[in-house]
Write a protein that holds these residues in place. Structure first.
Motif, mmCIF file in Angstrom:
data_model
loop_
_atom_site.group_PDB
_atom_site.id
_atom_site.type_symbol
_atom_site.label_atom_id
_atom_site.label_comp_id
_atom_site.label_asym_id
_atom_site.label_seq_id
_atom_site.Cartn_x
_atom_site.Cartn_y
_atom_site.Cartn_z
ATOM 1 N N PHE A 198 0.827 -1.207 0.000
ATOM 2 C CA PHE A 198 0.000 0.000 0.000
ATOM 3 C C PHE A 198 0.864 1.260 0.000
ATOM 4 C CE2 PHE A 198 -2.078 3.332 2.613
ATOM 5 C CZ PHE A 198 -3.047 3.702 1.700
ATOM 6 N N GLY A 199 1.891 1.282 0.839
ATOM 7 C CA GLY A 199 2.775 2.450 0.880
ATOM 8 C C GLY A 199 3.425 2.729 -0.462
ATOM 9 N N LEU A 200 3.883 1.671 -1.135
ATOM 10 C CA LEU A 200 4.508 1.848 -2.434
ATOM 11 C C LEU A 200 3.492 2.307 -3.471
ATOM 12 C CD1 LEU A 200 6.920 1.628 -4.325
ATOM 13 C CD2 LEU A 200 6.418 -0.824 -4.588
ATOM 14 N N SER A 201 2.285 1.776 -3.429
ATOM 15 C CA SER A 201 1.270 2.155 -4.426
ATOM 16 C C SER A 201 0.931 3.645 -4.334
ATOM 17 C CB SER A 201 0.003 1.318 -4.233
ATOM 18 O OG SER A 201 -0.648 1.624 -3.017
ATOM 19 N N VAL A 202 0.867 4.182 -3.110
ATOM 20 C CA VAL A 202 0.592 5.607 -2.943
ATOM 21 C C VAL A 202 1.769 6.434 -3.456
ATOM 22 C CG1 VAL A 202 0.095 7.442 -1.292
ATOM 23 C CG2 VAL A 202 -0.949 5.197 -1.004
ATOM 24 N N PRO B 147 5.626 -5.641 20.694
ATOM 25 C CA PRO B 147 6.153 -4.832 19.590
ATOM 26 C C PRO B 147 5.290 -4.881 18.338
ATOM 27 C CG PRO B 147 7.940 -5.987 20.670
ATOM 28 C CD PRO B 147 6.675 -6.509 21.285
ATOM 29 N N SER B 148 4.749 -6.060 18.007
ATOM 30 C CA SER B 148 3.932 -6.165 16.796
ATOM 31 C C SER B 148 2.611 -5.413 16.944
ATOM 32 C CB SER B 148 3.663 -7.634 16.456
ATOM 33 O OG SER B 148 2.920 -8.253 17.488
ATOM 34 N N ARG B 149 1.991 -5.509 18.122
ATOM 35 C CA ARG B 149 0.747 -4.780 18.354
ATOM 36 C C ARG B 149 1.008 -3.270 18.288
ATOM 37 N NH1 ARG B 149 -4.191 -5.568 21.060
ATOM 38 N NH2 ARG B 149 -3.596 -7.628 21.800
ATOM 39 N N HIS B 150 2.094 -2.851 18.891
ATOM 40 C CA HIS B 150 2.424 -1.429 18.911
ATOM 41 C C HIS B 150 2.696 -0.919 17.497
ATOM 42 C CE1 HIS B 150 5.030 2.130 20.135
ATOM 43 N NE2 HIS B 150 3.868 2.355 20.695
ATOM 44 N N LEU B 151 3.433 -1.709 16.720
ATOM 45 C CA LEU B 151 3.699 -1.320 15.342
ATOM 46 C C LEU B 151 2.410 -1.256 14.534
ATOM 47 C CD1 LEU B 151 5.757 -0.607 13.176
ATOM 48 C CD2 LEU B 151 6.104 -3.060 12.767
ATOM 49 N N GLY B 152 1.477 -2.146 14.822
ATOM 50 C CA GLY B 152 0.187 -2.112 14.149
ATOM 51 C C GLY B 152 -0.574 -0.830 14.426
ATOM 52 N N LEU B 153 -0.516 -0.356 15.669
ATOM 53 C CA LEU B 153 -1.188 0.899 16.020
ATOM 54 C C LEU B 153 -0.567 2.072 15.272
ATOM 55 C CD1 LEU B 153 -1.496 0.457 19.898
ATOM 56 C CD2 LEU B 153 -3.161 -0.117 18.145
ATOM 57 N N LEU B 154 0.756 2.086 15.201
ATOM 58 C CA LEU B 154 1.445 3.153 14.477
ATOM 59 C C LEU B 154 1.125 3.098 12.980
ATOM 60 C CD1 LEU B 154 4.953 2.962 16.222
ATOM 61 C CD2 LEU B 154 3.139 4.635 16.630
ATOM 62 N N MET B 155 1.051 1.890 12.452
ATOM 63 C CA MET B 155 0.758 1.727 11.031
ATOM 64 C C MET B 155 -0.637 2.254 10.701
ATOM 65 S SD MET B 155 2.585 0.548 8.488
ATOM 66 C CE MET B 155 3.673 -0.670 9.215
ATOM 67 N N ARG B 156 -1.560 2.041 11.609
ATOM 68 C CA ARG B 156 -2.928 2.523 11.384
ATOM 69 C C ARG B 156 -2.938 4.043 11.227
ATOM 70 N NH1 ARG B 156 -8.045 1.756 15.570
ATOM 71 N NH2 ARG B 156 -9.643 2.630 14.221
ATOM 72 N N ARG B 157 -2.185 4.730 12.063
ATOM 73 C CA ARG B 157 -2.139 6.192 11.978
ATOM 74 C C ARG B 157 -1.405 6.652 10.726
ATOM 75 N NH1 ARG B 157 -0.238 5.858 17.978
ATOM 76 N NH2 ARG B 157 -2.148 4.957 18.809
ATOM 77 N N PHE C 100 -1.327 5.060 7.871
ATOM 78 C CA PHE C 100 -2.258 4.865 6.763
ATOM 79 C C PHE C 100 -3.262 6.005 6.690
ATOM 80 C CE2 PHE C 100 -1.880 -0.067 6.642
ATOM 81 C CZ PHE C 100 -0.624 0.059 6.090
ATOM 82 N N CYS C 101 -3.709 6.454 7.850
ATOM 83 C CA CYS C 101 -4.638 7.580 7.875
ATOM 84 C C CYS C 101 -3.966 8.831 7.299
ATOM 85 C CB CYS C 101 -5.114 7.832 9.301
ATOM 86 S SG CYS C 101 -6.316 9.160 9.470
#
Length: 325
Positions: A68-72, A176-186, A188-189
């Protein structure tokens, strides 16, 4: 890019330096027009709507956050080079996502062009997507590998986990994975706001992390300054990006996070309680990113984007149907 707990700080620093060099060579800011300035060219609001649609499709096809990051990045870079009319925007967007998938995804995950058209309901024909894909690659000189904010988020988060392994100990049920997921959500926003795309990818990634650290520890400033110096982020740009990102994430109810601050939260004896509603919403967020840290032996392929935006599925389906009509 897939990071694991075994990668040490020295290797992460090497990856950071390499990506900073690539960013300097590749990145170009794109300033989109306001809504009513020029109707013959895609404006910022139209671009943002297309990005949200791309995120929905990224989840629908089970692609990774990196795709997704690359597509944007491909979408914005193409708009830097070509004046795109609004009627072609969805064709450009789906083609950029397809190129990114072919660049980063495993072969068995990539759909055929026929399935891509059918599932996405993009109102484009197979021939139109193939022609657009070729046009985009030609404009980009067949270079489809760009450094993105997603890449920097992985690296910087990994550095923090290496240098400050006690950082998450004060948060209950946090890995760490849960925390990274939270950061990724923001992050993406933030991708869905064209105004934030005028900042360097590393600056945007660092801003997301800074906004998180401010709510986690009283020592956040020293951590931010350390990483900021490592990443060679301009102070003025960083402050401006932090202010604009903070307002945007707050307006989308992604800030504040819901942590209850405690001066002793870095000590392992105490645990910070978080709002139950936020925990419930985020329980399914980090599963798709567990594989980055080898915290789960399950080999089922999941996209972080899929987990982060399931609650918006109906809205995106409705938007996609309207676009197709």
């Amino acid at each position: 890019m897939r990071l694991h707990n075994g990668i040490d700080a020295e290797r992460l620093m090497q990856m950071l330096r390499q990506n900073l060099i690539k960013e300097q060579d590749q990145w170009k800011p794109k300033a989109y027009n306001s809504v009513d300035i020029d109707t013959s060219e895609v404006n910022g609001n139209q671009r943002d709507e297309a990005v949200r649609w791309m995120l929905f499709l990224n989840r629908r096809f089970g692609f990774t956050p990196e795709t997704f990051g690359l597509s944007v990045s491909l979408l914005d870079r193409f708009h830097c080079l070509v004046k795109v009319r609004p009627k072609y925007l969805h064709c450009v967007a789906i083609s950029c996502l397809y190129i990114a998938a072919k660049t980063l995804e495993e072969e068995e995950v990539i759909p055929s062009t026929v399935d891509l058209v059918k599932i996405s309901q993009c109102s484009c024909s197979v021939a139109e997507i193939l022609r657009m894909e070729l046009a985009i690659l030609n404009k980009l000189s067949w270079n489809s590998k760009f450094v993105t904010a997603v890449d920097f988020l992985h690296i910087i988060h990994g550095l923090l986990m290496n240098y400050f392994p006690q950082l998450l100990k004060g948060l209950s049920d946090m890995t760490p994975s849960r925390h990274l997921g939270l950061l990724m959500r923001r992050l993406f926003c933030c991708y869905s706001d064209h105004r934030l795309m005028t900042f360097r990818p590393v600056t945007l990634a660092m801003t997301v992390i800074c906004l998180e650290l401010e709510q986690m520890t009283p020592n956040w400033l020293s951590m931010v300054i350390m990483v900021q110096q490592m990443a060679k982020i301009d102070n003025e740009d960083f402050i401006q990006c932090r202010e604009e990102s903070g307002r945007f994430l707050t307006s989308n109810k992604l800030l504040p996070t819901g942590y209850k601050f405690s001066a002793q939260k870095l000590l392992p004896k105490k645990s910070i309680k978080r709002k139950a509603s936020i925990l419930d919403d985020e329980d399914d967020i980090y599963d798709g990113i567990k594989r980055l840290y080898n915290e789960d032996s399950n080999d089922v392929r999941m996209s972080c984007a899929k987990e982060l935006h399931q609650d918006n599925q109906d809205n995106f389906i409705q938007m996609t149907t309207v676009s197709a009509n």
